[in-house]
Design a protein around this motif. Structure first.
Motif, PDB file in Angstrom:
ATOM      1  N   UNK A 132       0.808  -1.220   0.000  1.00 45.84           N
ATOM      2  CA  UNK A 132       0.000   0.000   0.000  1.00 45.84           C
ATOM      3  C   UNK A 132       0.850   1.285   0.000  1.00 45.84           C
ATOM      4  N   UNK A 133       2.160   1.114   0.059  1.00 44.39           N
ATOM      5  CA  UNK A 133       3.060   2.274   0.052  1.00 44.39           C
ATOM      6  C   UNK A 133       3.158   2.852  -1.349  1.00 44.39           C
ATOM      7  N   UNK A 134       2.970   4.165  -1.449  1.00 45.29           N
ATOM      8  CA  UNK A 134       3.077   4.785  -2.779  1.00 45.29           C
ATOM      9  C   UNK A 134       4.028   5.973  -2.810  1.00 45.29           C
ATOM     10  N   UNK A 135       4.668   6.296  -1.666  1.00 46.14           N
ATOM     11  CA  UNK A 135       5.576   7.435  -1.656  1.00 46.14           C
ATOM     12  C   UNK A 135       7.043   7.025  -1.760  1.00 46.14           C
ATOM     13  N   UNK A 136       7.300   5.730  -1.873  1.00 49.60           N
ATOM     14  CA  UNK A 136       8.662   5.235  -2.100  1.00 49.60           C
ATOM     15  C   UNK A 136       8.670   4.480  -3.419  1.00 49.60           C
ATOM     16  N   UNK A 137       9.360   5.032  -4.391  1.00 50.54           N
ATOM     17  CA  UNK A 137       9.371   4.436  -5.732  1.00 50.54           C
ATOM     18  C   UNK A 137      10.759   3.937  -6.128  1.00 50.54           C
ATOM     19  N   UNK A 138      11.725   4.115  -5.219  1.00 51.36           N
ATOM     20  CA  UNK A 138      13.086   3.668  -5.491  1.00 51.36           C
ATOM     21  C   UNK A 138      13.999   4.082  -4.362  1.00 51.36           C
ATOM     22  N   UNK A 139      15.283   3.775  -4.500  1.00 54.89           N
ATOM     23  CA  UNK A 139      16.237   4.048  -3.434  1.00 54.89           C
ATOM     24  C   UNK A 139      16.391   5.540  -3.157  1.00 54.89           C
ATOM     25  N   UNK A 140      16.108   6.361  -4.146  1.00 52.74           N
ATOM     26  CA  UNK A 140      16.223   7.816  -3.973  1.00 52.74           C
ATOM     27  C   UNK A 140      15.157   8.379  -3.036  1.00 52.74           C
ATOM     28  N   UNK A 141      14.155   7.604  -2.695  1.00 52.96           N
ATOM     29  CA  UNK A 141      13.067   8.067  -1.825  1.00 52.96           C
ATOM     30  C   UNK A 141      13.208   7.585  -0.377  1.00 52.96           C
ATOM     31  N   UNK A 142      14.364   7.062  -0.008  1.00 56.77           N
ATOM     32  CA  UNK A 142      14.530   6.476   1.318  1.00 56.77           C
ATOM     33  C   UNK A 142      15.013   7.460   2.390  1.00 56.77           C
ATOM     34  N   UNK A 143      15.317   8.667   2.021  1.00 59.74           N
ATOM     35  CA  UNK A 143      15.831   9.626   3.000  1.00 59.74           C
ATOM     36  C   UNK A 143      14.819   9.841   4.128  1.00 59.74           C
ATOM     37  N   UNK A 144      15.278   9.627   5.365  1.00 62.65           N
ATOM     38  CA  UNK A 144      14.417   9.797   6.533  1.00 62.65           C
ATOM     39  C   UNK A 144      13.518   8.606   6.830  1.00 62.65           C
ATOM     40  N   UNK A 145      13.503   7.612   5.958  1.00 64.06           N
ATOM     41  CA  UNK A 145      12.661   6.430   6.148  1.00 64.06           C
ATOM     42  C   UNK A 145      13.390   5.373   6.995  1.00 64.06           C
ATOM     43  N   UNK A 146      12.625   4.504   7.630  1.00 63.61           N
ATOM     44  CA  UNK A 146      13.213   3.416   8.412  1.00 63.61           C
ATOM     45  C   UNK A 146      13.299   2.169   7.547  1.00 63.61           C
ATOM     46  N   UNK A 147      14.514   1.698   7.371  1.00 64.69           N
ATOM     47  CA  UNK A 147      14.764   0.544   6.496  1.00 64.69           C
ATOM     48  C   UNK A 147      15.246  -0.638   7.338  1.00 64.69           C
ATOM     49  N   UNK A 148      14.622  -1.780   7.165  1.00 65.34           N
ATOM     50  CA  UNK A 148      15.025  -2.998   7.864  1.00 65.34           C
ATOM     51  C   UNK A 148      16.135  -3.705   7.120  1.00 65.34           C
ATOM     52  N   UNK A 149      17.130  -4.196   7.854  1.00 64.67           N
ATOM     53  CA  UNK A 149      18.265  -4.862   7.229  1.00 64.67           C
ATOM     54  C   UNK A 149      18.946  -5.778   8.227  1.00 64.67           C
ATOM     55  N   UNK A 150      19.837  -6.620   7.740  1.00 58.73           N
ATOM     56  CA  UNK A 150      20.644  -7.459   8.623  1.00 58.73           C
ATOM     57  C   UNK A 150      21.986  -6.770   8.852  1.00 58.73           C
ATOM     58  N   UNK A 151      22.527  -6.948  10.054  1.00 56.57           N
ATOM     59  CA  UNK A 151      23.755  -6.251  10.426  1.00 56.57           C
ATOM     60  C   UNK A 151      24.921  -6.708   9.559  1.00 56.57           C
ATOM     61  N   UNK A 152      25.691  -5.731   9.044  1.00 57.72           N
ATOM     62  CA  UNK A 152      26.840  -6.053   8.217  1.00 57.72           C
ATOM     63  C   UNK A 152      26.530  -6.243   6.749  1.00 57.72           C
ATOM     64  N   UNK A 153      25.264  -6.141   6.376  1.00 57.76           N
ATOM     65  CA  UNK A 153      24.869  -6.299   4.976  1.00 57.76           C
ATOM     66  C   UNK A 153      25.306  -5.090   4.161  1.00 57.76           C
ATOM     67  N   UNK A 154      25.699  -5.330   2.898  1.00 55.67           N
ATOM     68  CA  UNK A 154      26.037  -4.196   2.036  1.00 55.67           C
ATOM     69  C   UNK A 154      24.790  -3.372   1.712  1.00 55.67           C
ATOM     70  N   UNK A 155      23.603  -3.979   1.875  1.00 50.91           N
ATOM     71  CA  UNK A 155      22.365  -3.226   1.671  1.00 50.91           C
ATOM     72  C   UNK A 155      22.137  -2.236   2.810  1.00 50.91           C
ATOM     73  N   UNK A 156      22.637  -2.554   3.983  1.00 47.45           N
ATOM     74  CA  UNK A 156      22.564  -1.603   5.097  1.00 47.45           C
ATOM     75  C   UNK A 156      23.380  -0.362   4.751  1.00 47.45           C
ATOM     76  N   UNK A 157      24.527  -0.583   4.167  1.00 50.22           N
ATOM     77  CA  UNK A 157      25.385   0.526   3.759  1.00 50.22           C
ATOM     78  C   UNK A 157      24.704   1.373   2.682  1.00 50.22           C
ATOM     79  N   UNK A 158      24.061   0.712   1.719  1.00 49.93           N
ATOM     80  CA  UNK A 158      23.369   1.426   0.643  1.00 49.93           C
ATOM     81  C   UNK A 158      22.216   2.259   1.191  1.00 49.93           C
ATOM     82  N   UNK A 159      21.470   1.692   2.144  1.00 53.77           N
ATOM     83  CA  UNK A 159      20.346   2.408   2.748  1.00 53.77           C
ATOM     84  C   UNK A 159      20.831   3.628   3.532  1.00 53.77           C
ATOM     85  N   UNK A 160      21.934   3.447   4.239  1.00 54.74           N
ATOM     86  CA  UNK A 160      22.505   4.549   5.030  1.00 54.74           C
ATOM     87  C   UNK A 160      22.976   5.675   4.120  1.00 54.74           C
TER      88      UNK A 160
END
Length: 259
Positions: A132-160
């Motif tokens: 139902x989320x429509x305000x996040x359309x890609x990685x460029x829309x993640x600023x200020x959002x809470x992103x779930x990840x596993x510790x040490x993942x390179x995706x955690x680095x990308x989200x940060x």
């Protein structure tokens, strides 16, 4: 005469001990670092790459099948050690495992400390949100959002780097569970994982946007394991040439994801 008999017995026993030591030494010299078992760290909670079969409870998956075939070609038996992602590199550092088979992305930072095999997967990251989320359309829309990840993942680095706030979990299943009930705003993961995991389940989530990077995944080793890395690379090269990797890839993804 009595003393001569004792001396002779001691001499025979000494020769026997030396011979036994010589046999052990020759055995070690002959085998070198080639042991009967290759101990492999993997999450076993990351389908379709590494997971437990619902019927047999055996660890299986794309990474697992490739690693098992590599071990076979090295004349070794693969022993898989289910390990949480946050403890995976620690297990390698302390020699509890010989290598990691868990879609480890080759990065410049990791290359400073670890050795990698040749890549056996090429893919990219993608954003996942609640359906139902429509305000996040890609990685460029993640600023200020809470992103779930596993510790040490390179995706955690990308989200940060995208300006997101991070919430850490033990595994991907926990991330998706919380995303499913809107406890977090988004998650990042491999497009191949998303493609397979979201195909046949009840999660109310969806992928958005195009893959935001290109990653190469490989087996991971300590820096002092040059001989093992070389042998693994030779096995992977054989498996590419004879079509084994493509066959395993087609089984799990319906395409060749190794290049």
């Amino acid at each position: 005469m009595k003393h001569n008999w004792i001396y002779a017995l001691v001499f025979v026993l000494a020769i026997g001990v030396l011979a036994a030591c010589g046999m052990d030494k020759n055995k070690d010299k002959a085998t070198g670092d080639k042991r009967e078992e290759l101990t492999i760290g993997t999450e076993a909670t990351y389908p379709p790459f590494s997971f437990r079969d619902s019927e047999s409870n055996e660890v299986t998956g794309y990474d697992v099948e490739i690693a098992r075939e590599v071990a076979k070609r090295l004349g070794m038996k693969a022993k898989f050690v289910p390990t949480e992602w946050k403890g995976m590199f620690g297990a390698l550092d302390t020699e509890r495992i010989d290598m990691i088979a868990n879609q480890v992305t080759i990065t410049d930072d990791r290359k400073k400390k670890y050795a990698f095999s040749e890549p056996y997967t090429v893919s990219g990251g993608q954003v996942i949100v609640h359906e139902k989320t429509d305000d996040i359309k890609g990685i460029e829309d993640l600023k200020g959002k809470t992103v779930g990840t596993t510790q040490g993942s390179n995706y955690a680095e990308a989200a940060e780097e995208a300006g997101a706030k991070l919430k850490y979990y033990k595994g991907v299943a926990q991330v998706l569970t919380d995303l499913n009930v809107n406890r977090i705003d988004a998650a990042l993961n491999d497009r191949l994982f998303i493609q397979q995991e979201l195909k046949d389940n009840s999660y109310k989530v969806k992928p958005v946007g195009e893959p935001f990077n290109k990653n190469k995944m490989a087996f991971t080793f300590r820096k002092d394991q040059e001989d093992l890395v070389e042998k693994v690379n030779n096995a992977l090269e054989e498996m590419k040439k004879d079509g084994t990797i493509e066959e395993i890839s087609q089984k799990y993804f319906g395409e060749d994801v190794s290049e």
